[in-house]
Design an enzyme around this catalytic site. Structure first.
Site, PDB file in Angstrom:
ATOM      1  N   ASP A  96       0.812  -1.216   0.000  1.00  0.00           N
ATOM      2  CA  ASP A  96       0.000   0.000   0.000  1.00  0.00           C
ATOM      3  C   ASP A  96       0.849   1.271   0.000  1.00  0.00           C
ATOM      4  O   ASP A  96       0.350   2.362   0.272  1.00  0.00           O
ATOM      5  CB  ASP A  96      -0.988   0.015   1.170  1.00  0.00           C
ATOM      6  CG  ASP A  96      -0.319  -0.093   2.530  1.00  0.00           C
ATOM      7  OD1 ASP A  96       0.913  -0.308   2.572  1.00  0.00           O
ATOM      8  OD2 ASP A  96      -1.025   0.020   3.546  1.00  0.00           O
ATOM      9  N   GLU A 181      10.863  -0.533  13.933  1.00  0.00           N
ATOM     10  CA  GLU A 181      12.001  -0.198  13.086  1.00  0.00           C
ATOM     11  C   GLU A 181      13.241   0.128  13.918  1.00  0.00           C
ATOM     12  O   GLU A 181      14.333  -0.381  13.654  1.00  0.00           O
ATOM     13  CB  GLU A 181      11.663   0.986  12.178  1.00  0.00           C
ATOM     14  CG  GLU A 181      10.552   0.715  11.183  1.00  0.00           C
ATOM     15  CD  GLU A 181       9.174   1.105  11.706  1.00  0.00           C
ATOM     16  OE1 GLU A 181       8.274   1.337  10.879  1.00  0.00           O
ATOM     17  OE2 GLU A 181       9.014   1.171  12.943  1.00  0.00           O
TER      18      GLU A 181
END
Length: 230
Positions: A96, A181
């Site tokens: 996406d 992350e």
């Protein structure tokens, strides 16, 4: 599957197919499902990029979205040894997002940890690192003061060697939201000095983080058997 899945995956496949003309790419695709689907397989075959199709049904309550799926991909990278070239680079893409094909040429030059701006990320027009004399000095990012590496998933890539170590990198599946992350990058043991600014010294946006709204199909207006699956 999601209604927009084929459309989104076709967009990513188009970018990869264009990039693969000049940059060797191997695409590991992990469907959020119990089994792989013919619909996704068709998109992958048409992309013209070598691929591996896997399936992993994610936990909707997991704190780190797709963390387990990404770890499955990492395990398959390790299983590919010794066929993996040690100059290869690992990048975690989402279907996406929107990718400029030029991004993958930038990724191919990464020797340790490469990074670049991400458009429409972190409630900003773009998240990006501040660069002085080719070195990272700070970040214009969401919660930058709380994260050592405040980088969106779309904004970095790592040399494959990090994943082939005796103690390889994996995502912490219990990581709090937006911390997946930084926790992965912290586990490399590297400092900001190892970060390689790409995309014209982090001045170009080559990837955009979008939130796609599922299409609304009115009752009685479905396609039936008239055309192939959309």
């Amino acid at each position: 599957h999601r209604l927009a899945q084929k459309a989104l995956l076709t967009g990513l496949a188009s970018s990869l197919g264009t990039a693969a003309v000049h940059t060797p790419i191997f695409w590991i695709v992990i469907e959020d499902a119990h089994t792989t689907s013919a619909l996704v397989a068709g998109v992958l075959r048409r992309a013209g990029v070598p691929f591996l199709q896997l399936a992993h049904k994610g936990d909707p309550d997991a704190s780190l979205k797709a963390g387990a799926a990404r770890n499955l991909g990492i395990r398959h990278v390790r299983d590919m040894v010794p066929r993996v070239h040690l100059d290869s680079v690992v990048y975690f893409a989402d279907d996406d997002n929107i990718y400029d094909p030029r991004l993958f040429a930038e990724i191919a030059t990464v020797r340790s940890i490469g990074l670049w701006p991400v458009g429409f990320s972190g409630q900003r027009r773009a998240e990006f690192p501040y660069i002085v004399d080719g070195k990272v000095t700070g970040f214009n990012s969401y919660l930058a003061y709380l994260r050592r590496f405040p980088i969106d998933m779309a904004g970095f890539a790592l040399n494959v060697r990090y994943f082939l170590r005796s103690e390889p990198l994996f995502f912490r599946e219990d990581a709090p939201p937006v911390f997946g992350e930084t926790m992965l990058l912290e586990s490399t043991g590297e400092s900001w000095n190892a970060l390689e600014p790409k995309a014209a010294n982090c001045t170009q946006v080559l990837v955009w983080h979008l939130r796609v709204v599922e299409p609304i199909i009115k009752p009685g207006f479905d396609i039936g058997r008239h055309i192939e699956e959309v």
